[in-house]
Structure formats: C-alpha cells, structure tokens
Design a protein around this motif. Structure first.
Motif, PDB file in Angstrom:
ATOM      1  N   THR A 122     -10.100 -30.303   0.105  1.00 24.58           N
ATOM      2  CA  THR A 122     -10.667 -30.457   1.864  1.00 24.58           C
ATOM      3  C   THR A 122     -11.425 -31.915   2.517  1.00 24.58           C
ATOM      4  N   ALA A 123     -10.295 -32.540   1.594  1.00 28.23           N
ATOM      5  CA  ALA A 123     -10.442 -34.166   2.582  1.00 28.23           C
ATOM      6  C   ALA A 123      -9.060 -34.494   2.490  1.00 28.23           C
ATOM      7  N   SER A 124      -8.580 -33.141   3.169  1.00 29.84           N
ATOM      8  CA  SER A 124      -7.006 -33.187   3.882  1.00 29.84           C
ATOM      9  C   SER A 124      -6.282 -34.544   4.329  1.00 29.84           C
ATOM     10  N   ALA A 125      -5.659 -34.605   5.005  1.00 28.00           N
ATOM     11  CA  ALA A 125      -5.218 -35.270   6.419  1.00 28.00           C
ATOM     12  C   ALA A 125      -5.924 -35.420   7.627  1.00 28.00           C
ATOM     13  N   PRO A 126      -6.096 -34.064   8.097  1.00 27.62           N
ATOM     14  CA  PRO A 126      -6.731 -34.241   9.259  1.00 27.62           C
ATOM     15  C   PRO A 126      -7.343 -34.669   9.528  1.00 27.62           C
ATOM     16  N   LEU A 127      -8.580 -34.586   8.340  1.00 27.48           N
ATOM     17  CA  LEU A 127     -10.272 -35.270   7.782  1.00 27.48           C
ATOM     18  C   LEU A 127     -10.138 -36.392   8.042  1.00 27.48           C
ATOM     19  N   ILE A 128      -9.069 -37.298   7.464  1.00 26.31           N
ATOM     20  CA  ILE A 128      -9.332 -38.595   6.771  1.00 26.31           C
ATOM     21  C   ILE A 128      -8.946 -39.116   8.076  1.00 26.31           C
ATOM     22  N   THR A 129      -7.635 -38.712   8.923  1.00 25.46           N
ATOM     23  CA  THR A 129      -7.235 -39.091   9.706  1.00 25.46           C
ATOM     24  C   THR A 129      -8.311 -39.496  11.066  1.00 25.46           C
ATOM     25  N   SER A 130      -9.191 -38.361  11.406  1.00 21.80           N
ATOM     26  CA  SER A 130     -10.296 -38.491  12.312  1.00 21.80           C
ATOM     27  C   SER A 130     -10.922 -39.310  11.509  1.00 21.80           C
ATOM     28  N   VAL A 131     -11.440 -39.003  10.941  1.00 23.44           N
ATOM     29  CA  VAL A 131     -12.522 -40.182  10.443  1.00 23.44           C
ATOM     30  C   VAL A 131     -12.209 -41.968  10.396  1.00 23.44           C
ATOM     31  N   ALA A 132     -10.881 -42.063  10.216  1.00 20.19           N
ATOM     32  CA  ALA A 132     -10.552 -43.200  10.026  1.00 20.19           C
ATOM     33  C   ALA A 132      -9.995 -43.949  11.308  1.00 20.19           C
ATOM     34  N   ASP A 133      -9.704 -42.490  12.051  1.00 20.61           N
ATOM     35  CA  ASP A 133      -9.329 -43.251  13.555  1.00 20.61           C
ATOM     36  C   ASP A 133     -10.887 -43.877  14.307  1.00 20.61           C
ATOM     37  N   ILE A 134     -11.642 -42.752  14.455  1.00 22.92           N
ATOM     38  CA  ILE A 134     -13.269 -43.149  14.736  1.00 22.92           C
ATOM     39  C   ILE A 134     -13.731 -44.066  14.456  1.00 22.92           C
ATOM     40  N   VAL A 135     -13.545 -44.545  12.704  1.00 22.19           N
ATOM     41  CA  VAL A 135     -14.063 -45.737  12.596  1.00 22.19           C
ATOM     42  C   VAL A 135     -13.355 -47.024  13.036  1.00 22.19           C
ATOM     43  N   GLY A 136     -11.404 -46.387  12.966  1.00 26.09           N
ATOM     44  CA  GLY A 136     -11.114 -47.931  13.667  1.00 26.09           C
ATOM     45  C   GLY A 136     -11.638 -48.639  14.830  1.00 26.09           C
ATOM     46  N   VAL A 137     -11.686 -47.588  16.409  1.00 26.13           N
ATOM     47  CA  VAL A 137     -11.788 -48.207  17.027  1.00 26.13           C
ATOM     48  C   VAL A 137     -13.055 -48.613  17.515  1.00 26.13           C
ATOM     49  N   LEU A 138     -14.269 -48.102  16.219  1.00 28.45           N
ATOM     50  CA  LEU A 138     -15.429 -49.298  16.586  1.00 28.45           C
ATOM     51  C   LEU A 138     -15.329 -50.701  16.441  1.00 28.45           C
ATOM     52  N   ILE A 139     -14.375 -50.653  14.583  1.00 25.15           N
ATOM     53  CA  ILE A 139     -13.908 -52.129  14.097  1.00 25.15           C
ATOM     54  C   ILE A 139     -13.297 -52.134  15.296  1.00 25.15           C
ATOM     55  N   TYR A 140     -12.630 -51.912  16.787  1.00 18.36           N
ATOM     56  CA  TYR A 140     -12.125 -52.584  17.108  1.00 18.36           C
ATOM     57  C   TYR A 140     -12.925 -53.391  18.292  1.00 18.36           C
ATOM     58  N   PHE A 141     -13.720 -52.381  19.280  1.00 15.13           N
ATOM     59  CA  PHE A 141     -14.404 -52.858  19.762  1.00 15.13           C
ATOM     60  C   PHE A 141     -15.524 -53.771  19.117  1.00 15.13           C
ATOM     61  N   SER A 142     -15.928 -53.765  17.553  1.00 16.47           N
ATOM     62  CA  SER A 142     -16.935 -54.641  16.936  1.00 16.47           C
ATOM     63  C   SER A 142     -16.149 -55.905  17.401  1.00 16.47           C
ATOM     64  N   ILE A 143     -15.108 -55.749  16.915  1.00 20.72           N
ATOM     65  CA  ILE A 143     -13.811 -57.316  16.861  1.00 20.72           C
ATOM     66  C   ILE A 143     -14.062 -57.722  17.716  1.00 20.72           C
ATOM     67  N   ALA A 144     -13.714 -57.158  19.163  1.00 17.99           N
ATOM     68  CA  ALA A 144     -13.589 -57.781  20.250  1.00 17.99           C
ATOM     69  C   ALA A 144     -14.239 -58.064  20.854  1.00 17.99           C
ATOM     70  N   SER A 145     -16.123 -57.614  20.951  1.00 19.49           N
ATOM     71  CA  SER A 145     -16.962 -58.293  21.538  1.00 19.49           C
ATOM     72  C   SER A 145     -17.800 -59.420  21.250  1.00 19.49           C
ATOM     73  N   TRP A 146     -17.586 -59.495  19.219  1.00 19.80           N
ATOM     74  CA  TRP A 146     -17.619 -60.067  18.702  1.00 19.80           C
ATOM     75  C   TRP A 146     -17.316 -61.038  19.156  1.00 19.80           C
ATOM     76  N   TYR A 147     -16.082 -62.079  18.950  1.00 18.69           N
ATOM     77  CA  TYR A 147     -15.089 -62.971  19.264  1.00 18.69           C
ATOM     78  C   TYR A 147     -14.878 -62.890  20.979  1.00 18.69           C
ATOM     79  N   LEU A 148     -14.934 -62.642  21.719  1.00 13.96           N
ATOM     80  CA  LEU A 148     -15.010 -62.952  22.990  1.00 13.96           C
ATOM     81  C   LEU A 148     -16.189 -62.567  23.796  1.00 13.96           C
ATOM     82  N   ASP A 149     -16.908 -62.791  23.174  1.00 11.07           N
ATOM     83  CA  ASP A 149     -18.494 -62.696  23.820  1.00 11.07           C
ATOM     84  C   ASP A 149     -18.778 -61.603  25.097  1.00 11.07           C
ATOM     85  N   LEU A 150     -18.611 -60.570  24.327  1.00  2.00           N
ATOM     86  CA  LEU A 150     -18.467 -59.251  25.394  1.00  2.00           C
ATOM     87  C   LEU A 150     -19.507 -58.985  25.724  1.00  2.00           C
TER      88      LEU A 150
END
Length: 111
Positions: free
Chosen positions: A83-111
């Motif tokens: 049940t931990a198939s591709a749709p679940l893994i992709t959804s969790v990875a996408d959500i975490v990926g967006v959080l990583i992106y915004f975290s790095i951008a706000s930290w590095y760019l002082d936003l």
C-alpha cells in the motif's frame, strides 16, 4: 523494494545498507561550474542557482529515503507494504520537496 520485502530478500536490519547504496547511485555533476556563477543573465542568478542546486540534491536524497522507508514503516505497523505504492510515495515526496524548497529559499535568500 516491496517485492524484495515480500519474498524475504530484505529485512529491516538491511535498511541502512540499502540507503547507502541508493545514495551512492545518485551522482550529480555540473559542467562549467564557474560559468554558472559569472554569466548572469538574470538578476541574482548565483543565489537562485545555489537554492535550486541544494534543493535538487536534498529532494533526491529525501525522496530516496521516503521511498525506501515507507514499506518498512508499513510492515512495522503490520500493514501491507504494497500500500506504500507509487502514488503515496510520490505524494509524500512532493509535499516534502516543496517544503524543502521553500525552507532553503527563505533561509538562503533571507526572505
């Protein structure tokens, strides 16, 4: 991963070895590194390049970690690892990926 768990080829104790192997498979190389920084076609090109580069590396590493960990977590909770198939893994990875992106951008760019 799920098939190997189902037939008994992989155990929970093998998790760290498989994660190390997946990280060693991920190899990135940027050609002409200097030209990325000195040839600025956009304002703040260097800063954007750093944010995107860090984000890409972290998302691949975390995505690999999520894809490997979810079947083990499901098995530990006595749920079907399939049940931990591709749709679940992709959804969790996408959500975490967006959080990583915004975290790095706000930290590095002082936003």
């Amino acid at each position: 991963m799920i098939r190997a768990m189902a037939v008994g080829d992989i155990k929970l104790k093998d998790w760290l070895a498989f994660y190390k192997r997946n990280l060693s498979i991920f190899v990135s190389r940027i050609d002409n590194w200097d030209s990325c920084f000195y040839n600025r076609h956009f304002q703040s090109g260097f800063d954007i390049a750093v944010v995107i580069s860090l984000t890409m590396v972290l998302i691949v590493m975390v995505g690999s970690l999520i894809g490997m960990s979810l079947p083990f977590i499901f098995r530990k909770m006595r749920l079907d690892p399939a049940t931990a198939s591709a749709p679940l893994i992709t959804s969790v990875a996408d959500i975490v990926g967006v959080l990583i992106y915004f975290s790095i951008a706000s930290w590095y760019l002082d936003l």
